[in-house]
Scaffold this motif. Structure first.
Motif, PDB file in Angstrom:
ATOM      1  N   SER A 142     -16.883   7.784  -4.336  1.00 39.75           N
ATOM      2  CA  SER A 142     -15.627   8.403  -3.905  1.00 39.75           C
ATOM      3  C   SER A 142     -15.044   7.677  -2.693  1.00 39.75           C
ATOM      4  O   SER A 142     -13.822   7.562  -2.555  1.00 39.75           O
ATOM      5  N   ASP A 143     -15.925   7.186  -1.805  1.00 39.22           N
ATOM      6  CA  ASP A 143     -15.441   6.434  -0.639  1.00 39.22           C
ATOM      7  C   ASP A 143     -14.773   5.134  -1.080  1.00 39.22           C
ATOM      8  O   ASP A 143     -13.735   4.736  -0.534  1.00 39.22           O
ATOM      9  N   ARG A 144     -15.362   4.457  -2.063  1.00 36.32           N
ATOM     10  CA  ARG A 144     -14.766   3.227  -2.567  1.00 36.32           C
ATOM     11  C   ARG A 144     -13.406   3.497  -3.199  1.00 36.32           C
ATOM     12  O   ARG A 144     -12.444   2.748  -3.002  1.00 36.32           O
ATOM     13  N   ILE A 145     -13.332   4.589  -3.968  1.00 28.57           N
ATOM     14  CA  ILE A 145     -12.070   4.941  -4.615  1.00 28.57           C
ATOM     15  C   ILE A 145     -11.011   5.256  -3.571  1.00 28.57           C
ATOM     16  O   ILE A 145      -9.846   4.855  -3.685  1.00 28.57           O
ATOM     17  N   THR A 146     -11.419   5.998  -2.524  1.00 30.84           N
ATOM     18  CA  THR A 146     -10.475   6.334  -1.455  1.00 30.84           C
ATOM     19  C   THR A 146      -9.926   5.072  -0.805  1.00 30.84           C
ATOM     20  O   THR A 146      -8.714   4.953  -0.576  1.00 30.84           O
ATOM     21  N   LEU A 147     -10.805   4.141  -0.512  1.00 34.40           N
ATOM     22  CA  LEU A 147     -10.379   2.917   0.167  1.00 34.40           C
ATOM     23  C   LEU A 147      -9.477   2.068  -0.732  1.00 34.40           C
ATOM     24  O   LEU A 147      -8.417   1.593  -0.295  1.00 34.40           O
ATOM     25  N   LEU A 148      -9.874   1.877  -1.981  1.00 38.26           N
ATOM     26  CA  LEU A 148      -9.061   1.075  -2.891  1.00 38.26           C
ATOM     27  C   LEU A 148      -7.728   1.741  -3.188  1.00 38.26           C
ATOM     28  O   LEU A 148      -6.699   1.056  -3.316  1.00 38.26           O
ATOM     29  N   SER A 149      -7.728   3.068  -3.290  1.00 36.56           N
ATOM     30  CA  SER A 149      -6.477   3.792  -3.529  1.00 36.56           C
ATOM     31  C   SER A 149      -5.524   3.641  -2.349  1.00 36.56           C
ATOM     32  O   SER A 149      -4.310   3.486  -2.528  1.00 36.56           O
ATOM     33  N   PHE A 150      -6.079   3.686  -1.132  1.00 35.55           N
ATOM     34  CA  PHE A 150      -5.245   3.499   0.055  1.00 35.55           C
ATOM     35  C   PHE A 150      -4.573   2.131   0.039  1.00 35.55           C
ATOM     36  O   PHE A 150      -3.371   2.002   0.288  1.00 35.55           O
ATOM     37  N   TRP A 151      -5.358   1.087  -0.268  1.00 34.55           N
ATOM     38  CA  TRP A 151      -4.794  -0.251  -0.252  1.00 34.55           C
ATOM     39  C   TRP A 151      -3.829  -0.474  -1.406  1.00 34.55           C
ATOM     40  O   TRP A 151      -2.854  -1.222  -1.285  1.00 34.55           O
ATOM     41  N   GLU A 152      -4.065   0.182  -2.525  1.00 35.86           N
ATOM     42  CA  GLU A 152      -3.108   0.096  -3.630  1.00 35.86           C
ATOM     43  C   GLU A 152      -1.770   0.718  -3.218  1.00 35.86           C
ATOM     44  O   GLU A 152      -0.702   0.162  -3.477  1.00 35.86           O
ATOM     45  N   TYR A 153      -1.846   1.871  -2.540  1.00 37.56           N
ATOM     46  CA  TYR A 153      -0.617   2.531  -2.079  1.00 37.56           C
ATOM     47  C   TYR A 153       0.059   1.706  -0.996  1.00 37.56           C
ATOM     48  O   TYR A 153       1.291   1.584  -0.967  1.00 37.56           O
ATOM     49  N   ALA A 154      -0.738   1.115  -0.086  1.00 40.79           N
ATOM     50  CA  ALA A 154      -0.166   0.292   0.987  1.00 40.79           C
ATOM     51  C   ALA A 154       0.561  -0.913   0.398  1.00 40.79           C
ATOM     52  O   ALA A 154       1.688  -1.236   0.810  1.00 40.79           O
ATOM     53  N   GLY A 155      -0.062  -1.577  -0.580  1.00 46.13           N
ATOM     54  CA  GLY A 155       0.586  -2.713  -1.220  1.00 46.13           C
ATOM     55  C   GLY A 155       1.845  -2.301  -1.960  1.00 46.13           C
ATOM     56  O   GLY A 155       2.875  -2.980  -1.886  1.00 46.13           O
ATOM     57  N   PHE A 156       1.784  -1.165  -2.651  1.00 48.37           N
ATOM     58  CA  PHE A 156       2.958  -0.680  -3.380  1.00 48.37           C
ATOM     59  C   PHE A 156       4.097  -0.336  -2.429  1.00 48.37           C
ATOM     60  O   PHE A 156       5.257  -0.689  -2.677  1.00 48.37           O
ATOM     61  N   GLY A 157       3.767   0.333  -1.320  1.00 49.37           N
ATOM     62  CA  GLY A 157       4.798   0.702  -0.351  1.00 49.37           C
ATOM     63  C   GLY A 157       5.446  -0.513   0.286  1.00 49.37           C
ATOM     64  O   GLY A 157       6.679  -0.588   0.418  1.00 49.37           O
TER      65      GLY A 157
END
Length: 532
Positions: free
Chosen positions: A276-291
């Motif tokens: 879950s920690d890995r998913i949280t981190l990767l999801s954050f960076w996916e959103y940061a890149g998208f934004g």
């Protein structure tokens, strides 16, 4: 001695505070516009980034005076975020298997393309050599965001996708290095070939060393952080800090971020204690890149003034022809010679690599970063902006059509079924690993653990049975033409063998005279496999 006081300039503070509500309103407008673009592009099936640029064009006169594409913001904030996000999602084993074509395109290909563009612009428009080379370097760069965005919407072979992602990832770094080198020539007035090569090596290798050191130093800190939010803070500081440290030391900050991201994504995330920690981190960076992508491409559309570009349209058309010709002469000849020392790249893939030469935010940021003292600066900016607009709209809209037309994304029913079974296996075994972790930590009672573990084991057994049947049918010759799924697995296994033997050789565990024939045999087997 007069002591500085907080709030010593009330007028400035009041003016800044008065601008905040206006900036918030503009931000809200941009977010709503981006949401509308997302809905429309999904309906029309066109690339999101192309839609953002087109949406920004009509509101140029309204917002361009209030907001703008600040090159310092793009280079110091947006670019490190985009590079780090791409790097942590790049598998080093895949990158290693396609390193030769990536190195050809991002290295000699980028330099050769820059030179061709510069020569054509120099003699076609009569510009001095330094501005001509600046245009060449800026337009030899392929935009990472645009290409990856297209490949997320259309399935392509993983080897082609890796080549494109790897080239664009390292191409950004190469463009920044070459751009700074041309500015050195402009500042000093001359630069010998030896000095130029030395500067390139120092900047590029220095950036790789800085990125490697910072990447490895971050690993023990990340492993000790059990809080996913604290891990997010570490990664943000790592991405932005690596770029700044590289720039401060006089090496390539972009290269440093690439290496740091690859190390962290392949070694750091693998040691995360929780899925879950890995998913949280990767999801954050996916959103940061998208934004970041959303705002960059909206700002590109807002920054471009169609009326200004219309006035220099003939010159823009020549520049477009120049960078397309530079891409043709760097892609096809280089990849034609690849067959002598690596697996050949199919001609259909080369067409995609040519048309996928899309320009974007970095090209515009570099153009805006040209010193104000340089003669013809406004002309250079207009030419680059016109080329970027054509690239994002013309090539961005035609690339998905080309991929479908060439039937690169065609997938057989057997490959589709194999992929679904592999996903089930990967997911089920990952869930079992998480169950083991929960049992060891005392969170899960053993009875519940055994029941859940058995349910996943049943799914694994069923998937393995179907996959085994498919494999046996393939060996019996019943699935002629459907080898790609199995060949992809074989390639991973052969690369794992090659890596293990190479490591043993470096550690002097096995003699070199026995290793070299074995590695040669592995390479021959790799060359016989179909492209995945």
């Amino acid at each position: 001695m007069q002591q500085p006081s907080l709030g010593s300039n009330p007028a400035t503070n009041s003016q800044t505070a008065g601008n905040v509500p206006e900036l918030v309103i503009i931000l809200i407008i941009l977010l709503l516009l981006a949401t509308a673009v997302a809905l429309i592009t999904q309906r029309l099936r066109i690339p999101y980034v192309t839609g953002l640029v087109l949406a920004g064009l009509p509101i140029t006169e309204i917002l361009s005076r209030q907001i703008g594409l600040d090159p310092s913001l793009v280079l110091n904030l947006f670019l490190p975020i985009l590079i780090f996000e791409a790097a942590i999602n790049t598998d080093i084993s895949r990158l290693r298997s396609t390193f030769k074509p990536i190195a050809l395109l991002a290295g000699p290909g980028s330099i050769f393309s820059s030179a061709i563009i510069a020569v054509l612009v120099k003699f076609g428009l009569g510009l001095p050599w330094v501005p001509a080379f600046l245009i060449g370097v800026i337009l030899a760069n392929t935009d990472t965001v645009s290409m990856i965005a297209v490949f997320k919407e259309i399935r392509v072979p993983s080897r082609l996708s890796t080549i494109v992602e790897g080239e664009t990832l390292f191409n950004d770094a190469a463009a920044l290095v070459l751009f700074n080198l041309v500015l050195v020539v402009y500042a000093t007035g001359s630069l010998t070939v030896f000095e130029g090569v030395k500067e390139l090596l120092v900047v590029a290798l220095g950036g790789a060393i800085v990125g490697g050191i910072l990447g490895y130093l971050s690993l023990p800190i990340f492993v000790r952080l059990n809080d996913p939010l604290s891990s997010l803070l570490l990664t943000v500081a790592l991405a932005l800090g690596t770029f700044q440290i590289g720039q401060f030391l006089g090496v390539s900050g972009a290269v440093a971020v690439v290496i740091t991201g690859l190390i962290f994504g392949n070694l750091g995330l693998a040691h995360s204690s929780s899925a879950s920690d890995r998913i949280t981190l990767l999801s954050f960076w996916e959103y940061a890149g998208f934004g970041v992508n959303t705002f960059i491409f909206l700002l590109i559309g807002i920054e471009i003034n169609p009326a200004t570009l219309w006035n220099v349209l003939p010159s823009i058309l020549l520049v477009i022809l120049a960078y397309q010709l530079g891409r043709i002469l760097s892609v096809y000849p280089l990849l034609a010679g690849l067959r002598w020392f690596d697996r050949a790249i199919p001609l259909r893939w080369q067409h995609v690599l040519f048309l996928g030469n899309i320009k974007g935010s970095l090209s515009m940021a570099l153009a805006l970063s040209i010193p104000l003292t340089m003669p013809g600066r406004d002309t250079i900016i207009a030419l680059v902006f016109g080329a970027v607009l054509f690239s994002l709209v013309g090539q961005g809209l035609s690339l998905p059509w080309l991929v479908k037309r060439l039937q690169i994304s065609k997938v057989s029913e057997v490959m589709q079924e194999t992929g679904q079974l592999q996903i089930q296996l990967i997911a089920s075994k990952a869930a079992q690993d998480e169950l083991d972790s929960l049992l060891r930590s005392g969170v899960l009672p053993k009875a519940v653990y055994e029941e859940l573990w058995a349910s996943y084991q049943a799914r694994i057994a069923q998937s393995e049975k179907v996959l085994r049947d498919l494999y046996n049918r393939h060996r019996a010759g019943q699935l002629e033409g459907d080898r790609k799924g199995l060949d992809a697995i074989r390639r991973r296994l052969l690369l794992a063998e090659k890596g293990a033997v190479s490591d043993a050789l470096r550690k002097r565990i096995v003699p070199e005279d026995l290793v070299q024939p074995y590695i040669k045999e592995l390479d021959e087997k790799l060359l016989t496999l179909e492209d995945d």
